[in-house]
Write an enzyme that holds these catalytic residues in place. Structure first.
Site, PDB file in Angstrom:
ATOM      1  N   ARG A 167       0.825  -1.215   0.000  1.00 49.86           N
ATOM      2  CA  ARG A 167       0.000   0.000   0.000  1.00 49.86           C
ATOM      3  C   ARG A 167       0.856   1.261   0.000  1.00 49.86           C
ATOM      4  O   ARG A 167       0.366   2.344  -0.297  1.00 49.86           O
ATOM      5  CB  ARG A 167      -0.959  -0.027   1.198  1.00 49.86           C
ATOM      6  CG  ARG A 167      -2.075   0.960   1.071  1.00 49.86           C
ATOM      7  CD  ARG A 167      -3.316   0.733   1.942  1.00 49.86           C
ATOM      8  NE  ARG A 167      -3.249  -0.254   2.974  1.00 49.86           N
ATOM      9  CZ  ARG A 167      -2.728  -0.065   4.204  1.00 49.86           C
ATOM     10  NH1 ARG A 167      -2.214   1.109   4.525  1.00 49.86           N
ATOM     11  NH2 ARG A 167      -2.728  -1.043   5.086  1.00 49.86           N
ATOM     12  N   LYS A 179      -8.746   8.496 -18.894  1.00 53.58           N
ATOM     13  CA  LYS A 179      -9.127   9.130 -20.152  1.00 53.58           C
ATOM     14  C   LYS A 179      -7.937   9.207 -21.108  1.00 53.58           C
ATOM     15  O   LYS A 179      -7.446   8.181 -21.531  1.00 53.58           O
ATOM     16  CB  LYS A 179      -9.760  10.493 -19.863  1.00 53.58           C
ATOM     17  CG  LYS A 179     -10.797  10.477 -18.719  1.00 53.58           C
ATOM     18  CD  LYS A 179     -12.035   9.669 -19.034  1.00 53.58           C
ATOM     19  CE  LYS A 179     -12.914   9.386 -17.824  1.00 53.58           C
ATOM     20  NZ  LYS A 179     -13.331  10.529 -17.025  1.00 53.58           N
TER      21      LYS A 179
HETATM   22  C1  PLP Z   1     -13.676  10.735 -15.693  1.00 62.87           C
HETATM   23  C2  PLP Z   1     -13.338  12.007 -15.007  1.00 62.87           C
HETATM   24  C3  PLP Z   1     -13.100  12.045 -13.620  1.00 62.87           C
HETATM   25  C4  PLP Z   1     -13.239  10.822 -12.744  1.00 62.87           C
HETATM   26  O1  PLP Z   1     -12.264   9.877 -13.014  1.00 62.87           O
HETATM   27  P1  PLP Z   1     -12.467   8.274 -12.871  1.00 62.87           P
HETATM   28  O2  PLP Z   1     -11.170   7.749 -13.336  1.00 62.87           O
HETATM   29  O3  PLP Z   1     -13.638   7.906 -13.717  1.00 62.87           O
HETATM   30  O4  PLP Z   1     -12.755   8.017 -11.412  1.00 62.87           O
HETATM   31  C5  PLP Z   1     -12.747  13.261 -13.050  1.00 62.87           C
HETATM   32  N1  PLP Z   1     -12.655  14.386 -13.795  1.00 62.87           N
HETATM   33  C6  PLP Z   1     -12.891  14.383 -15.122  1.00 62.87           C
HETATM   34  C7  PLP Z   1     -12.789  15.663 -15.881  1.00 62.87           C
HETATM   35  C8  PLP Z   1     -13.245  13.212 -15.768  1.00 62.87           C
HETATM   36  O5  PLP Z   1     -13.482  13.215 -17.089  1.00 62.87           O
END
Ligand code: PLP
Length: 380
Positions: free
Chosen positions: A69, A216
């Site tokens: 961790r 993303k």
């Molecule tokens: C998807 C997203 C998040 C959250 O991230 P996860 O990896 O889905 O938990 C936060 N901010 C933005 C701008 C996002 O597009």
């Protein structure tokens, strides 16, 4: 463990043979080189070129790591690379929202958080939840209205910026907001998921913390959930690392390995996705079914507002072959989504708004598919 030096290949080609490694000057590498070369094992015979996947829950006692961790060499390779691109030290988290929640947890009881009214729903949802439980006071603002944001900063402990915003694609004046927030003694956090460190470096503009959904563009292939924070403030880094370790919001090792593989090509993917997006913006602007095209000029996210409204948007998302109707964004494949299909989407987002995440396919194929679906919509 991670070295203090965030960029550059260890023992890499930038070191002339006559120069001792210890006197190596600060690395002058540009972002594409950092993306490819940072976080590599030293150039020593028989070392692998890539940081291997280290699957370990525990380590032999007496070193820096001790337990799974607290750290992992594969996480460190990812963190060094993203930290190098953002200009700070990075911590990977299990998801973007795990990172968001860890940051919001630092805000003192009853303190004010200023945030965009249009932002990632999970982030403003967390703030609403904390407010409902009396933990914080959330003040939602139009982040592009700098005067209003600056005025709201006066009472804030934390100013949360997302720019461009999801899915309205508004752009914040980050330096002006940073100046007002720091004047008031507030920290500034910038969610840099849409821009990526290649298009915007918030730490260089004075922000205290950058947060990413590495799910993303950074990982980029729609197969990983991962988050990250980056800060150049040593004290904040220590506090955030302690909280990550304590609450266990730690990343999966395979996920950091895959995201690092994605990060190696971010500049090439983004260049292609952005040029596709810019061409689609040009063509969409001339289509009679499209009332409005929202695009901040850079990046690969485009929002269109259909003249015929929400039902037409639903029809559009069912009428394409290449474009996939899906939430999320930043993958190599083009996806789109009618945002108001989510009940929690603010009513200020037009009913007929469709957010496009433009991928790296051939732009003429993307346009043919989209144009055929748009042509099939009834005119308003
Ligand atoms: C998807 C997203 C998040 C959250 O991230 P996860 O990896 O889905 O938990 C936060 N901010 C933005 C701008 C996002 O597009």
């Amino acid at each position: 463990m991670s070295s203090e030096q965030p960029t550059g290949p260890a023992g890499g080609p930038a070191t002339p043979p006559t120069q001792a490694a210890s006197s190596r000057p600060p690395t002058p590498y540009r972002p594409a080189t950092v993306a490819v070369t940072a976080g590599r094992p030293p150039h020593v015979s028989d070392n692998p070129l890539n940081e291997p996947l280290t699957m370990a829950s525990t380590y032999v006692a007496g070193g820096d790591l001790e337990y799974g961790r607290y750290g992992n060499p594969t996480w460190s390779a990812f963190e060094e690379t993203l930290g190098g691109l953002e200009g700070g030290r990075c911590l990977a988290f299990g998801s973007g929202l795990a990172a968001v929640s860890t940051i919001l947890d630092l805000v003192g009881a009853g303190a004010t958080v200023v945030a965009p009214r249009h932002a990632y729903l999970g982030s403003i949802g967390q703030m609403a939840d904390l407010e409902a439980r009396g933990r914080i006071r959330a003040v939602l603002v139009d982040i592009a209205d700098t005067d209003t944001v600056v005025a709201a900063c006066a009472d804030a402990a934390l100013v949360w910026v997302e720019s461009p915003t999801n899915p309205a694609l508004e752009v914040a004046d980050i330096p002006a907001i940073v100046a007002a927030a720091h004047e008031a003694g507030a920290y500034v956090v910038v969610d840099n998921t849409f821009a990526t460190p290649l298009l915007q470096q918030p730490l260089a503009m004075g922000a205290d913390v950058v947060v990413h959904s590495a799910t993303k563009f950074i990982a980029g292939h729609s197969d990983v959930l991962l988050g990250a924070v980056v800060t150049a403030d040593a004290e904040l880094y220590d506090v955030l690392k302690k909280r990550r370790d304590m609450i266990g919001a730690t990343p999966g090792t395979l996920e950091t390995w895959l995201a690092l593989r994605g990060l190696r090509t971010l500049h090439v993917r983004l260049e292609r996705a952005q040029s596709n997006a810019q061409e689609l913006v040009r063509r969409l602007g001339g289509h009679p079914a499209v009332a409005e095209v929202r695009y901040p000029g850079v990046g690969a996210i485009v929002s269109v507002v259909l003249a015929a409204g929400g039902l037409a948007a639903d029809v559009l998302t069912r009428s394409t072959v290449l474009w996939v109707h899906a939430t999320s964004l930043g993958g190599v494949e083009s996806t789109f989504e009618r945002r108001r299909r989510w009940k929690t989407e603010p009513a200020t987002i037009p009913d007929g708004l469709v957010r496009l995440s433009v991928g790296i396919e051939d732009v003429d194929d993307l346009w043919s598919d989209l144009a055929a679906a748009l042509d099939g919509l009834d005119s308003p």
